[in-house]
Design an enzyme around this catalytic site. Structure first.
Site, PDB file in Angstrom:
ATOM      1  N   ASP A 106      29.572  -2.961 -29.128  1.00 29.42           N
ATOM      2  CA  ASP A 106      29.723  -3.331 -30.534  1.00 29.42           C
ATOM      3  C   ASP A 106      31.021  -2.853 -31.167  1.00 29.42           C
ATOM      4  O   ASP A 106      31.537  -3.485 -32.067  1.00 29.42           O
ATOM      5  CB  ASP A 106      28.515  -2.846 -31.338  1.00 29.42           C
ATOM      6  CG  ASP A 106      28.644  -1.412 -31.787  1.00 29.42           C
ATOM      7  OD1 ASP A 106      28.665  -1.171 -32.994  1.00 29.42           O
ATOM      8  OD2 ASP A 106      28.739  -0.524 -30.917  1.00 29.42           O
ATOM      9  N   ASP A 109      32.671   2.243 -28.922  1.00 26.93           N
ATOM     10  CA  ASP A 109      31.789   2.983 -28.025  1.00 26.93           C
ATOM     11  C   ASP A 109      31.015   1.979 -27.167  1.00 26.93           C
ATOM     12  O   ASP A 109      31.437   0.859 -27.005  1.00 26.93           O
ATOM     13  CB  ASP A 109      30.858   3.873 -28.854  1.00 26.93           C
ATOM     14  CG  ASP A 109      30.164   3.048 -29.939  1.00 26.93           C
ATOM     15  OD1 ASP A 109      30.246   1.801 -29.881  1.00 26.93           O
ATOM     16  OD2 ASP A 109      29.547   3.632 -30.839  1.00 26.93           O
ATOM     17  N   TYR A 273      22.857   0.926 -37.119  1.00 29.17           N
ATOM     18  CA  TYR A 273      23.246  -0.107 -38.082  1.00 29.17           C
ATOM     19  C   TYR A 273      22.077  -0.373 -39.017  1.00 29.17           C
ATOM     20  O   TYR A 273      21.457  -1.427 -38.944  1.00 29.17           O
ATOM     21  CB  TYR A 273      23.628  -1.397 -37.358  1.00 29.17           C
ATOM     22  CG  TYR A 273      25.015  -1.410 -36.780  1.00 29.17           C
ATOM     23  CD1 TYR A 273      26.103  -1.774 -37.568  1.00 29.17           C
ATOM     24  CD2 TYR A 273      25.255  -1.070 -35.458  1.00 29.17           C
ATOM     25  CE1 TYR A 273      27.383  -1.804 -37.052  1.00 29.17           C
ATOM     26  CE2 TYR A 273      26.533  -1.096 -34.932  1.00 29.17           C
ATOM     27  CZ  TYR A 273      27.590  -1.465 -35.732  1.00 29.17           C
ATOM     28  OH  TYR A 273      28.848  -1.496 -35.222  1.00 29.17           O
ATOM     29  N   GLU A 496      38.908   2.460 -35.840  1.00 29.30           N
ATOM     30  CA  GLU A 496      37.949   1.890 -34.876  1.00 29.30           C
ATOM     31  C   GLU A 496      38.051   0.361 -34.851  1.00 29.30           C
ATOM     32  O   GLU A 496      38.465  -0.277 -35.813  1.00 29.30           O
ATOM     33  CB  GLU A 496      36.502   2.307 -35.194  1.00 29.30           C
ATOM     34  CG  GLU A 496      35.558   1.917 -34.055  1.00 29.30           C
ATOM     35  CD  GLU A 496      34.215   2.635 -34.069  1.00 29.30           C
ATOM     36  OE1 GLU A 496      33.868   3.243 -35.094  1.00 29.30           O
ATOM     37  OE2 GLU A 496      33.524   2.583 -33.034  1.00 29.30           O
TER      38      GLU A 496
END
Ligand SMILES: *[C@@H]1O[C@H](CO)[C@@H](O)[C@H](O)[C@H]1NC(C)=O
Ligand SMILES: *[C@@H]1O[C@H](CO)[C@@H](O)[C@H](O)[C@H]1NC(C)=O
Ligand SMILES: *[C@@H]1O[C@H](CO)[C@@H](O)[C@H](O)[C@H]1NC(C)=O
Ligand SMILES: *[C@@H]1O[C@H](CO)[C@@H](O)[C@H](O)[C@H]1NC(C)=O
Ligand SMILES: *[C@@H]1O[C@H](CO)[C@@H](O)[C@H](O)[C@H]1NC(C)=O
Ligand SMILES: *[C@@H]1O[C@H](CO)[C@@H](O)[C@H](O)[C@H]1NC(C)=O
Length: 600
Positions: A106, A109, A273, A496
């Site tokens: 996603d 990571d 999430y 990220e």
């Protein structure tokens, strides 16, 4: 509180405390040799003329898709274009007795998360229904098909029976503690599901929206009269498969025995999430299925959920969690594009809802405001990833502009969207185009475990000194509200990469390929421009607690801890209040009998 706080910070802060054949065959023949990104230097070459398609926009579109190749999990197959990626976690799902190998990681990571993935796929397919011609002109149709199927084929595996949907593979806390390449990822990966008795309304509906929107694309259905779907992608068989999953999942979302609830509650999941609510997901899915099935009933269902959820007062910032703003825009497009459906809903109602939100966006005096450098910033949503809500707003403005009730509104919407796109592509105080590898001034230190080449989570910035691999085409989190960007690997908020970050830029790039012959902003940036525009200091100061600076804060509370603190403080407040009232009452009761002598 959004996901990545608890998810990735856990990784960061724990430190302080402690040749195959593809199983997925794309329908569209991939080019040989494969298209691969050029080096960043090529992002400074001015195009010789303003003809369409513009080569720079075409390259950007290709790179944004290439990023999804870099995020692939499972057996990569001969079609793998990313030389530094390997097969990984080919046994995913075993813990649940299912095959959940494949799909996408996603973000920076290695967890696989259905909720943000389904929004990403919805966004890409929705965009291709309008600007498929952009992919075609850029010679990227085969890669669009390949990227979509890599995600959709995994979602099909994750939906093995009508009322079962796997919503996450991997434990966010443990997986985030792993910082390293794709060969040593811990393989003990839990799987999490929702089902009839433990439903997850938002994840089921959101996945229905992904299947439904992509089913429209594979069925050669357009959302706007002038649009064309790339012919090679059309495949009725695949479209029908997707549609079957979409219908089952909306039914599951609406009719589960366990009722309606958020998916993290159903799946007894950590806080990777967390979804805020499900009415937005239900309304979006019902609208897409209204179009897929030409169903006035489904459109009315969308209206019912819109009303039940009080979505007219909903969040105008759009992201993987909050899809309120997408609903009236999509509904307006559906009603405008379908003769059969046009009279089944009150089109002026939906257009007035869309314009109320978009007018607020372009006015930029709340809730979204402009940073000094010109980025649309929503306090709250933007603190964790500033570019994504701005790009999503730009995406909605471009989608809706042709339907605007006046030409001046249309022009305002398009002009505002262009300013946001320009900002993201280098017209900002840092002189950084926030897409990795597109220009010499692009971010150099994206927070991506596989790309970094590092294994030492305690020295994430310096080990290794230079990021091992360029993760071409990745849109990063973005600068802070002062337009400052430090480009540190450790600073996951700013650097990220994530599946959903790329999606709106993909739409906007396809729009540009199809409509604009002029180069993107970054082409004019001089090599080294970013070096003279760096913010002061070597890392981000943490003056504002809402900025979730990962660099200085030793520890942030997880969501569960925050709730615990809130509950305790709430209880404390109630107790204090009760005591105060009791004291006041007692004072009043004894007002005539109060001792007149002071106690000694
Ligand atoms: C259409 O998609 C199906 C399902 O993925 C695939 O088996 C088939 O080969 C595709 N058809 C064509 C003509 O490529
Ligand atoms: C697409 O491919 C055609 C045929 O090979 C080529 O002429 C054209 O330049 C390519 N366009 C882009 C934008 O790469
Ligand atoms: C893929 O494998 C090669 C060879 O073992 C290794 O050098 C490389 O770092 C691996 N890639 C990642 C992302 O771990
Ligand atoms: C898609 O639809 C358009 C418009 O109806 C049509 O011209 C085109 O041939 C269709 N493409 C395919 C591959 O069926
Ligand atoms: C929910 O169940 C009812 C009764 O079976 C059915 O008519 C309806 O279509 C279902 N809803 C959806 C969205 O599938
Ligand atoms: C349904 O989902 C819950 C939560 O993920 C899980 O505990 C339960 O085992 C599942 N039920 C079945 C029959 O698999």
């Amino acid at each position: 509180m959004k996901a990545r706080v608890s998810r990735i910070q856990t990784a960061i802060y724990t430190v302080f405390i402690s040749f195959h054949f593809s199983s997925v065959l794309a329908q569209v023949q991939l080019p040989t040799p494969a298209w691969v990104p050029p080096t960043a230097d090529s992002g400074t070459l001015e195009s010789p003329n303003a003809d369409r398609p513009n080569p720079q926009w075409s390259t950007l579109l290709g790179e944004l898709l290439y990023f999804y190749d870099a995020q692939r999990s499972g057996k990569l197959g001969a079609a793998n274009r990313v030389p530094w990626r390997n097969d990984s976690l080919t046994g995913d799902g075993q813990q649940g007795g299912v095959d959940l190998s494949g799909g996408y990681y996603d973000a920076g990571d290695y967890i696989k998360a259905t909720f943000p993935l389904s929004w990403t796929l919805t966004s890409i397919c929705w965009g291709a229904l309008e600007y498929g011609a952009g992919y075609q002109a850029a010679n990227q149709t085969a890669y669009l098909d390949s990227a979509l199927r890599w995600g959709l084929d995994w979602l099909i595996k994750a939906h093995p029976s009508p009322n079962t949907l796997y919503v996450q593979v991997g434990d966010d806390h443990r997986d985030n503690n792993y910082w390293g390449g794709d060969q040593n990822i811990p393989t003990q990966r839990p799987v999490y599901q929702i089902n009839d008795t433990n439903p997850g309304t938002d994840a089921a509906a959101s996945t229905a929206a992904a299947f439904s929107s992509c089913s429209l694309l594979y069925a050669n259905r357009t959302l706007v009269a002038t649009a064309t779907i790339p012919p090679a992608i059309v495949n009725t068989t695949y479209s029908n498969t997707l549609l079957t999953h979409a219908r089952q999942l909306l039914n599951f979302a609406v009719n589960a025995t366990g009722g309606m609830q958020r998916y993290q509650d159903g799946a007894q999941l950590g806080d990777a999430y967390p979804s805020t609510g499900y009415y937005d997901d239900l309304a979006l899915a019902a609208t897409f299925l209204g179009m897929s099935d030409s169903s006035a009933t489904n459109l009315q269902l969308a209206k019912t959920y819109w009303d039940q959820g009080g979505l007219s007062q909903g969040d105008i910032a759009l992201d993987w969690d909050s899809k309120v703003a997408a609903v009236p825009v999509l509904m307006s497009q559906v009603l405008a594009s379908s003769q059969a459906l046009s009279s089944t809903q009150d089109a002026p109602f939906w257009k007035s809802k869309a314009e109320a939100m978009l007018d607020q966006v372009v006015a930029a005096n709340g809730p979204g405001v402009l940073t000094a450098g010109g980025l649309l910033y929503f306090e709250g949503t933007s603190n964790l990833a500033s570019l994504n809500p701005a790009l999503n707003s730009a995406m909605l403005l471009v989608k809706y502009a042709p339907l605007a009730t006046s030409t001046s509104k249309m022009n305002d919407y398009l002009a505002f969207a262009k300013l946001q796109v320009d900002y993201v592509l280098g017209n900002n105080p840092m002189q950084v185009p926030y897409v990795v590898g597109i220009n010499p001034n692009s971010p150099q230190n994206p927070h991506s475990a596989p790309a970094s080449g590092g294994t030492d989570i305690a020295n994430i910035n310096s080990s290794p000194p230079t990021e091992a691999h360029v993760i071409y085409g990745a849109v990063v989190g973005g600068p802070d509200k002062n337009d400052d960007f430090w480009d540190e690997r450790k600073d996951w908020v700013q650097t990220e990469v994530a599946l959903d970050y790329n999606a709106p830029m993909l739409y906007l790039a396809a729009w540009k390929v199809a409509t604009d012959g002029n180069d993107p902003y970054y082409v004019r940036l001089l090599s080294g421009a970013r070096d003279s525009h760096r913010p002061p200091g070597s890392s981000r100061p943490c003056s504002d607690p809402n900025d979730f600076c990962s660099t200085n804060n030793p520890y942030e509370f997880t969501q569960a801890e925050q709730i615990a603190v809130a509950v305790v403080m709430g209880l404390g407040g109630v107790i204090v209040l009760v005591l105060a009232m009791w004291y006041a009452f007692e004072c009043w009761r004894h007002k005539d009998t109060k001792p007149v002598t002071k106690p000694v």
